[in-house]
Design a protein around this motif. Structure first.
Motif, short mmCIF file in Angstrom:
data_model
loop_
_atom_site.label_atom_id
_atom_site.label_comp_id
_atom_site.label_asym_id
_atom_site.label_seq_id
_atom_site.Cartn_x
_atom_site.Cartn_y
_atom_site.Cartn_z
N ALA A 23 23.83 27.52 -19.03
CA ALA A 23 23.89 26.90 -17.69
C ALA A 23 25.20 26.13 -17.62
N ALA A 24 25.41 25.46 -16.55
CA ALA A 24 26.65 24.71 -16.36
C ALA A 24 26.68 23.50 -17.30
N GLU A 25 27.81 22.80 -17.34
CA GLU A 25 27.89 21.59 -18.13
C GLU A 25 26.91 20.56 -17.57
N PRO A 26 26.37 19.71 -18.43
CA PRO A 26 25.37 18.75 -17.95
C PRO A 26 25.87 17.84 -16.82
N THR A 101 19.08 21.24 -16.44
CA THR A 101 18.12 22.28 -16.81
C THR A 101 18.91 23.40 -17.48
N GLY A 102 18.57 23.69 -18.71
CA GLY A 102 19.28 24.70 -19.49
C GLY A 102 19.10 24.43 -20.97
N SER A 103 20.03 24.93 -21.77
CA SER A 103 19.98 24.74 -23.21
C SER A 103 21.27 24.13 -23.71
N LEU A 104 21.13 23.27 -24.71
CA LEU A 104 22.28 22.64 -25.36
C LEU A 104 22.18 22.91 -26.86
N ARG A 105 23.30 23.19 -27.49
CA ARG A 105 23.34 23.32 -28.94
C ARG A 105 24.11 22.13 -29.50
N LEU A 106 23.45 21.40 -30.38
CA LEU A 106 24.06 20.25 -31.03
C LEU A 106 24.22 20.54 -32.51
N ALA A 107 25.31 20.02 -33.08
CA ALA A 107 25.58 20.29 -34.49
C ALA A 107 26.17 19.06 -35.16
N VAL A 129 22.15 22.42 -37.14
CA VAL A 129 22.31 23.02 -35.81
C VAL A 129 20.96 22.96 -35.11
N LEU A 130 20.94 22.30 -33.95
CA LEU A 130 19.71 22.14 -33.18
C LEU A 130 19.92 22.65 -31.76
N ASP A 131 18.99 23.46 -31.28
CA ASP A 131 19.02 23.94 -29.90
C ASP A 131 17.97 23.17 -29.10
N PHE A 132 18.39 22.61 -27.98
CA PHE A 132 17.51 21.84 -27.10
C PHE A 132 17.34 22.60 -25.80
N SER A 133 16.11 22.74 -25.36
CA SER A 133 15.81 23.27 -24.03
C SER A 133 15.43 22.08 -23.17
N LEU A 134 16.04 22.00 -21.98
CA LEU A 134 15.78 20.89 -21.07
C LEU A 134 15.35 21.40 -19.71
N ASP A 135 14.49 20.64 -19.08
CA ASP A 135 14.07 20.91 -17.72
C ASP A 135 14.21 19.60 -16.95
N ALA A 136 15.13 19.58 -15.97
CA ALA A 136 15.40 18.38 -15.16
C ALA A 136 15.69 17.17 -16.04
N ASP A 175 29.23 29.55 -25.80
CA ASP A 175 28.02 30.38 -25.80
C ASP A 175 27.08 29.92 -26.91
N MET A 176 25.93 30.49 -26.95
CA MET A 176 24.91 30.07 -27.93
C MET A 176 24.79 31.05 -29.10
#
Length: 179
Positions: A23-26, A101-107, A129-136, A175-176
């Motif tokens: 998704a777009a940048e937060p 709303t989307g996914s973020l990868r943190l490392a 490496v952690l992937d976060f799914s967010l909604d609103a 990308d992820m």
């Protein structure tokens, strides 16, 4: 070209680099009526942010930018602090909820031998490496991808060195892919 400055995310008392998203940048300076301009070769997009995840919610806590026209507007009632040396301004002590709303990868735990002097570092260059799914703006899922990143350790650097033209373009993509 230069390795790019990443956004930082504070999570459970640790600092993480934001190295991927779907998704777009937060949040961007445009969300606050400002237009960024390149800060340096290490920050082509003209800004970088610090976020915090608290109570399973994403917040913007700091933003540093170079505004194209030097028109720095308040963010959440906070006035910017100038850094004349870098020709930027920083907004500190923010607590702006981000309705992403989307996914973020943190490392975290960067493995120095995997460094690419171009774009953003890839997941295979980090210990955690952690992937976060967010909604609103709310965390709905966290997926630990550290083991997969470890299995692919250094793969992006190797491929980059074998195919520099492709690697340059790919290194600037958030990308992820694990690589």
């Amino acid at each position: 070209m230069t390795a790019q400055t990443t956004d930082t995310v504070l999570y459970r008392g640790e600092d993480y680099d934001l190295i991927g998203l779907i998704a777009a940048e937060p949040i961007t300076p445009q969300d606050f009526g400002m237009t960024p301009a390149m800060i340096s070769t290490a920050c082509y997009r003209g800004y970088f942010c610090t976020y915090a995840i608290e109570d399973d919610r994403l917040f913007l806590v700091e933003m540093t930018l170079r505004e194209r026209d030097g028109r720095y507007l308040p963010i959440g009632g906070i006035q910017p602090v100038a850094d004349a040396r870098e020709a930027t301004c920083s907004y500190k002590d923010l607590r702006i909820p981000v309705d992403y709303t989307g996914s973020l990868r943190l490392a975290s735990g960067f493995v120095r031998e995997c460094y690419i002097h171009m774009g953003y570092q890839k997941a295979s260059a980090f210990e955690t490496v952690l992937d976060f799914s967010l909604d609103a703006g709310r965390i709905v899922r966290v997926h630990d991808r550290s083991a997969e990143a470890a299995r692919k350790r250094g793969a992006f650097k190797k491929h980059f060195e074998e195919n520099v033209a492709w690697g340059i373009q790919e290194s600037f993509d958030l990308d992820m892919d694990i690589w």
